[in-house]
Scaffold this motif. Structure first.
Motif, PDB file in Angstrom:
ATOM      1  N   THR A  29       0.843  -1.208   0.000  1.00 44.95           N
ATOM      2  CA  THR A  29       0.000   0.000   0.000  1.00 44.95           C
ATOM      3  C   THR A  29       0.867   1.242   0.000  1.00 44.95           C
ATOM      4  OG1 THR A  29      -1.715  -1.181   1.242  1.00 44.95           O
ATOM      5  CG2 THR A  29      -1.865   1.216   1.188  1.00 44.95           C
ATOM      6  N   SER A  33       1.048   3.992  -3.119  1.00 41.40           N
ATOM      7  CA  SER A  33       0.759   5.406  -2.846  1.00 41.40           C
ATOM      8  C   SER A  33       1.960   6.284  -3.167  1.00 41.40           C
ATOM      9  CB  SER A  33       0.333   5.586  -1.386  1.00 41.40           C
ATOM     10  OG  SER A  33       1.315   5.097  -0.501  1.00 41.40           O
ATOM     11  N   ALA A 175      -3.199   9.222  -3.619  1.00 40.35           N
ATOM     12  CA  ALA A 175      -2.000   8.871  -2.844  1.00 40.35           C
ATOM     13  C   ALA A 175      -2.200   9.160  -1.363  1.00 40.35           C
ATOM     14  CB  ALA A 175      -0.799   9.653  -3.375  1.00 40.35           C
ATOM     15  N   LEU A 178      -4.380   6.485   0.144  1.00 35.66           N
ATOM     16  CA  LEU A 178      -3.625   5.240   0.307  1.00 35.66           C
ATOM     17  C   LEU A 178      -2.581   5.340   1.423  1.00 35.66           C
ATOM     18  CD1 LEU A 178      -3.118   4.196  -3.418  1.00 35.66           C
ATOM     19  CD2 LEU A 178      -4.477   3.009  -1.713  1.00 35.66           C
ATOM     20  N   LEU A 179      -1.973   6.506   1.571  1.00 36.14           N
ATOM     21  CA  LEU A 179      -0.998   6.675   2.651  1.00 36.14           C
ATOM     22  C   LEU A 179      -1.672   6.604   4.015  1.00 36.14           C
ATOM     23  CD1 LEU A 179       1.332   9.484   1.230  1.00 36.14           C
ATOM     24  CD2 LEU A 179       1.954   7.112   1.716  1.00 36.14           C
TER      25      LEU A 179
END
Length: 295
Positions: A29, A33, A175, A178-179
């Motif tokens: 993940t 990201s 991003a 996802l982070l």
């Protein structure tokens, strides 16, 4: 109770292996990201390079012949000064034009080696009061003695920059989501590791282990996940750069001919990827240790 490198490495590796599936999910993940972050940065840098000549509101480029005479040059300047539609203009000599040429065509070494500074045309860059008049003003100079070419592709440049800005916004948004997901995944991985070793932690406290002696292996676990995810993303950034270069060369898009990603651009992007990866991993583990590890 003192820390040893062997102990920290052994405990960190053991925790990662025991929760390998969740750790792998967190790393992937982070990698995805950060690859998106890297893509957005490369896109921004590439577009900035390819549109360099159009900065400052320039809507018209007048390229002079490399061997244009002084009288031909003065005739162009006189027209630029007298036309009411022109707000301002500035001159770019051969030396500056050659440096720009080397930046814009850095992806084509054969072309760079075949062109010298003396062959590069100087130019006038023109800011108009009304950008829509660029085609009609351009026609005045097109074909004039001493003028090599006229470019008024400003509308396409604006479109490119708008599309680039929208794409960057969407990519960065994904991003960030996802982070945040990666941070939560790391937090859960550390929480599970803490729960599985709760009795061991109690025993270490009873025999005099310090708080940091207990915490550091868990903190290093999140750091390692972030670092490994960043390494994967760094490889993806290099692949994305190669893909950009291939697409531009393969499809010969004139507007993107100057879409150059220099080694410096890539290096700075890689640094950002590594820093963000380490921060996300460390932050996730720090939150988990603070919340779930009672020492």
């Amino acid at each position: 109770m003192g820390l040893s490198v062997e102990y920290v490495v052994r405990e960190t590796a053991g925790n990662l292996w025991r929760n390998r599936l969740m750790s792998l999910a967190a790393m992937l993940t982070i990698a995805v990201s950060l690859a998106l972050v890297g893509s957005a940065l490369l896109l921004k840098q590439g577009v900035a390079t390819s549109t360099q000549a159009w900065k400052g509101g320039v809507q018209l480029l007048i390229f002079m012949q490399p061997n244009a005479t002084k009288s031909q040059d003065r005739a162009v300047v006189t027209q630029l000064q007298t036309l009411p539609s022109i707000e301002k203009y500035f001159y770019v000599d051969k030396a500056v034009s050659y440096q720009e040429f080397r930046r814009l065509f850095a992806n084509q070494p054969d072309l760079l080696n075949s062109v010298s500074e003396s062959q590069i045309p100087p130019s006038y860059r023109v800011v108009l009061k009304n950008p829509s008049e660029a085609p009609s003003i351009g026609q005045i100079f097109n074909g004039q003695p001493g003028v090599k070419a006229v470019d008024y592709n400003f509308a396409a440049i604006q479109t490119l920059e708008k599309i680039s800005s929208i794409a960057q916004g969407v990519i960065i948004g994904l991003a960030v989501i996802l982070l945040l997901s990666a941070t939560v995944l790391i937090l859960n991985v550390i929480r599970v590791a803490i729960f599985s070793r709760r009795r061991e932690v109690m025993v270490m406290k009873l025999v005099g282990a310090t708080n940091w002696f207990i915490r550091i292996p868990f903190m290093l676990e999140g750091f390692t996940q972030g670092l490994l995810g960043a390494l994967i993303a760094a490889g993806a950034v290099l692949a994305i750069r190669a893909l950009f270069n291939y697409l531009i060369e393969r499809f010969q898009v004139h507007l993107l001919s100057g879409f150059v990603l220099t080694s410096h651009d890539v290096l700075m992007t890689e640094i950002v990827v590594f820093v963000v990866g380490v921060v996300v991993g460390t932050m996730g583990s720090a939150l988990a240790v603070r919340r779930y590890l009672e020492v």
